[in-house]
Design an enzyme around this catalytic site. Structure first.
Site, mmCIF file in Angstrom:
data_model
loop_
_atom_site.group_PDB
_atom_site.id
_atom_site.type_symbol
_atom_site.label_atom_id
_atom_site.label_comp_id
_atom_site.label_asym_id
_atom_site.label_seq_id
_atom_site.Cartn_x
_atom_site.Cartn_y
_atom_site.Cartn_z
ATOM 1 N N ARG A 237 0.861 -1.179 0.000
ATOM 2 C CA ARG A 237 0.000 0.000 0.000
ATOM 3 C C ARG A 237 0.900 1.232 0.000
ATOM 4 N NH1 ARG A 237 -3.194 -3.484 -0.519
ATOM 5 N NH2 ARG A 237 -5.257 -3.794 0.434
ATOM 6 N N HIS A 352 -22.966 35.297 -38.003
ATOM 7 C CA HIS A 352 -24.016 35.100 -39.004
ATOM 8 C C HIS A 352 -25.148 34.296 -38.371
ATOM 9 C CE1 HIS A 352 -25.918 34.349 -42.858
ATOM 10 N NE2 HIS A 352 -25.847 33.050 -42.679
ATOM 11 N N HIS A 397 -35.129 32.267 -39.089
ATOM 12 C CA HIS A 397 -34.612 32.043 -40.438
ATOM 13 C C HIS A 397 -35.813 31.805 -41.344
ATOM 14 C CE1 HIS A 397 -31.139 31.543 -42.969
ATOM 15 N NE2 HIS A 397 -31.664 30.476 -43.521
ATOM 16 N N LYS A 482 -30.709 49.373 -44.607
ATOM 17 C CA LYS A 482 -30.929 50.148 -45.824
ATOM 18 C C LYS A 482 -31.183 51.613 -45.495
ATOM 19 C CE LYS A 482 -32.938 46.295 -48.394
ATOM 20 N NZ LYS A 482 -34.143 45.770 -49.075
ATOM 21 N N ILE A 683 -6.575 4.507 -24.239
ATOM 22 C CA ILE A 683 -5.502 5.485 -24.060
ATOM 23 C C ILE A 683 -5.180 6.100 -25.419
ATOM 24 C CG2 ILE A 683 -3.158 5.869 -23.199
ATOM 25 C CD1 ILE A 683 -5.018 4.839 -21.047
#
Length: 789
Positions: A237, A352, A397, A482, A683
């Protein structure tokens, strides 16, 4: 020798008389963390050692979070589910459990992945669905990346406040940690998890589990030999100092030791003059003896060494792992560029379809998408405006199944969140499909909600032929839309075909648009027109305007296809155009899944507003994050001089001969993340790829070999070299992948930065996830040389 030295011959500097004595005292490394032993009273709760190092074990809010709370998770008006939330003892994660009979499921989220903690009804979800709960009882946890917000209601206002305050303290403490503290905390977390019976002792089986957790596939025989060498008590241990010794051997950095000993010699400590020589060899600007002394006082961990102005190996490692030792020039992390030039002279972080959180076909729209964009430094957001019920314009959208949000709610999100990260101006790019009445409503909402933030008239300027600067527009909001021509009818309808302005020419991409909506879009409300002060959305008719009629306020919007065509056919003329006025580029409408294009080609020609889908991670967003990583992440980066001069001769398609050689030796990596935590024996086999993104002639990529089964401390020692013709535009992207012989490699981590902000010498690269979150303590260790002709 690990790598070639590029140093001058030197004579060892004289050392203070006490150097040898101090060196002997500090030769033993500073102690690493280990689980508490019975003597420090921590056997029952070893994980609390991590919180103790954070100084939060006695904090009442943190203690309440450790006990746990039953909070209601809110998703809709009818979906309010109770969950048990509890802070883990590592202080890094929060555990929560569903109350499903016989099969409770457990989940975890990490504190370092939290973007913000908000109290009250401060999220779209709680504003819509939290009416049954008092605002004082509610909180929102907003995450980095694409993870949805967590909207919660506590039983009491005090309990909600405890979680808000507690999470805020934990986030602040984690953000303030040094790299060494992060490593210690990381070790504590894995030790706690690997110690299956929580007895503060580690069996060989638990050690093997620990190794797999930290991405090490060590040979059983070698692992057991190392285990036994540290098991001085011979009881199979490891505990206390034995675990510390095992970890120190595991965390040993031979490559750093070699560099350190090149300068320290036999003394095993660096004096201030020796550290100065290292700094000079690194190519550090402003390297002085006083600077070397300051670094010792900042990063040395041993008080005895610090008192005698000496740096140990541990202090040397702390310096190299700090922001000052990173590859990114630390002086570029704050606003360091001239912010008094016209807006057209800057790259501006742009989004965007900002309202979308997913695809542009059926994904949800959300005001939270704007909040997240601002949190990523975005300064130009898009509002796709359509006729809504009850006289209220909506954003979505058009002609798709995306959900709708109110225009006024988005404007409120702009008011509340646009300037939390950056003080510099925000541009609202309006894609307007509304009739005159709802356009007037849009103008009314913009004026009443934004108030003095909104630019409604031109500023006093000494040069009206140029756009104002970011400094002049601090804290202000610009509208891009605009503009009515000078001669018009009172109802806004007198627009000739010749004078009609194109908004984003996205209408050409949307063949499904109804004729009625097209007619509506051609009408311009005088109220809305008046708000387009500096950003008049205009069709790009020529790259050669009359010399006596400059129009800096005109903004052209181009699809990526049209922009690329201009770059190929009129590269230098396009560069000159972009030195005078703004150009916005947006993705093709065919990108239904909200995929992105590479922004680099547009930046090469000086386009300022290169709009990307911020909701879609990938290398394109990595490049965007890398471009705007510098200058305080304020969303504005000054363009190179060749892109700001009105008479520039620069053409990105023909940049001239190579002017810079970049050599990068990839030395090692540390603590790479495990890709599949569910498979303990999985791994990584890491390789490193270095990419150059710049003018077409500079674009290149090279990669190292892969290292088999080692994500903990792989070593390469390979040098990759690049020739650059326009280094001022180049981005360098470091990518780590998990090699796979039969399928595409898996992404592990990356970091992108401008070449102009890359420091020379031995440097660490601090890796980021796909979503841009820190993967600390995962790093690359490299040596950089830049030779300019």
């Amino acid at each position: 020798m690990l790598c070639g030295r590029w140093r001058r011959c030197r004579r060892p500097p004289e050392e203070p008389p006490v150097a040898a004595q101090v060196a002997a005292q500090v030769a033993a490394p500073v102690a690493l963390p280990s689980p508490p032993t019975p003597s420090d009273g921590g056997t029952k709760r070893p994980g609390l050692r991590a919180l103790k190092k954070m100084g939060l074990t006695e904090d009442e809010d943190v203690r309440a979070m450790l006990r746990g709370s039953r909070l209601r998770k809110i998703r809709s008006r009818t979906w309010h589910k109770e969950r048990l939330y509890r802070l883990q003892e590592d202080g890094l994660s929060v555990w929560f459990q569903r109350r499903i009979p016989r099969a409770p499921s457990q989940h975890i989220f990490f504190v370092q992945h939290i973007e913000a903690v908000r109290e009250g009804h401060q999220s779209e979800g709680l504003r819509r669905f939290g009416g049954a709960f008092a605002p004082a009882r509610c909180l929102t946890i907003a995450f980095k990346g694409r993870r949805k917000n967590l909207d919660l209601a506590a039983p009491t206002a005090e309990e909600a406040q405890r979680w808000v305050r507690g999470l805020t303290k934990l986030r602040a403490r984690l953000d303030a940690m040094s790299q060494r503290e992060r490593l210690d905390h990381w070790i504590h977390s894995y030790l706690h998890r690997a110690d299956s019976n929580q007895d503060s002792k580690m069996s060989f089986k638990e050690i093997k589990s620990l190794l797999r957790m930290v991405n090490v596939d060590m040979n059983d025989m070698y692992a057991y030999l190392l285990f036994k060498e540290c098991d001085h008590s011979n009881n199979d241990r490891l505990e206390g100092a034995e675990i510390e010794e095992f970890l120190r051997r595991l965390l040993k950095r031979p490559e750093l030791e070699e560099i350190f000993h090149q300068y320290s010699g036999e003394d095993r400590v660096l004096s201030a003059p020796e550290l100065l020589e290292f700094l000079e060899d690194q190519g550090e600007e402003g390297a002085t003896l006083a600077r070397a002394q300051q670094l010792i006082q900042t990063y040395e961990l041993n008080e005895t060494a610090k008192q005698h102005e000496l740096m140990t190996l541990d202090g040397f490692m702390m310096y190299l792992l700090s922001p000052e030792g990173a590859a990114l020039d630390n002086t570029h992390t704050c606003v360091f560029q001239d912010m008094n030039q016209p807006l057209a002279h800057y790259f501006i972080s742009s989004s965007h379809n900002t309202y979308l959180t997913d695809s542009q076909i059926g994904g949800p729209s959300s005001t939270e998408a704007y909040v997240r964009a601002f949190a990523q430094g975005c300064r130009c957001v898009e509002l796709d405006c359509w006729e809504g019920p009850g006289g209220e314009p909506v954003i979505y959208h058009g002609h798709t199944l995306t959900s709708k949000i109110l225009f006024r709610d988005v404007v409120q999100a702009v008011r509340d969140h646009a300037f939390t990260l950056s003080p510099y101006p925000v541009i609202l790019s309006l894609e307007n499909h509304c009739g005159l009445e709802q356009q007037a409503a849009m103008a009314r909402h913009l004026c009443t909600i934004l108030g003095d933030m909104l630019v409604t008239q031109a500023l006093d300027s000494p040069n009206p032929e140029e756009l104002p600067s970011p400094e002049q527009l601090k804290g202000r909001v610009l509208v891009k839309g605009k503009k009515l021509p000078a001669a018009r009818s009172e109802d806004g309808r007198a627009l000739s075909d010749r004078e009609e302005e194109e908004e984003d020419d996205e209408e050409e991409e949307e063949e499904v648009e109804a004729a009625a909506q097209r007619r509506l879009a051609k009408q311009i409300s005088p109220e809305l027109s008046a708000l387009a002060v500096y950003c008049h959305a205009t069709r790009l008719r020529t790259l050669h305007p009359a010399p006596n009629a400059p129009q800096p306020c005109q903004v052209s919007s181009l699809s990526e296809r049209k922009a690329k065509k201009l770059i190929r056919e009129a590269g230098n003329s396009f560069v000159r155009h972009n030195a005078r006025q703004l150009t916005r580029v947006y993705p093709l409408g065919l990108r239904m899944n909200s995929a992105n294009y590479s922004p680099q080609e547009m930046w090469n020609s000086g386009c300022q507003l290169v709009a990307l889908n911020f909701q879609t991670p990938g290398y394109e967003m990595d490049l965007n994050a890398g471009r705007f990583l510098v200058n305080g992440q304020c969303g504005y980066v000054l363009k190179p001089a060749c892109l700001r001069q009105p008479d520039s001769t620069f053409d990105p398609e023909y940049p001239g001969p190579p002017r810079t050689t970049l050599s990068i030796q990839v030395l090692t990596a540390q603590q790479l993340p495990k890709l599949n935590a569910e498979k303990p024996h999985s791994i990584v086999d890491p390789l490193v790829r270095i990419e150059i993104h710049g003018v077409p002639a500079d674009c290149a990529r090279q990669e190292t070999d892969y290292v088999l089964n080692n994500g903990f401390n792989p070593r390469w020692g390979q040098t990759l070299q690049f020739q650059l013709r326009a280094p001022e535009l180049a981005l360098v992207r470091f990518v780590v992948e998990d090699y796979d012989a039969t399928s595409p490699n898996d992404f592990v981590g990356q970091f992108t930065l401008p070449l102009s902000s890359l420091k020379q010498g031995y440097r660490h690269i601090h890796l980021l996830s796909k979503d841009g979150a820190s993967l600390s303590p995962a790093t690359l260790f490299i040596q950089i040389r830049i030779q300019r002709s």
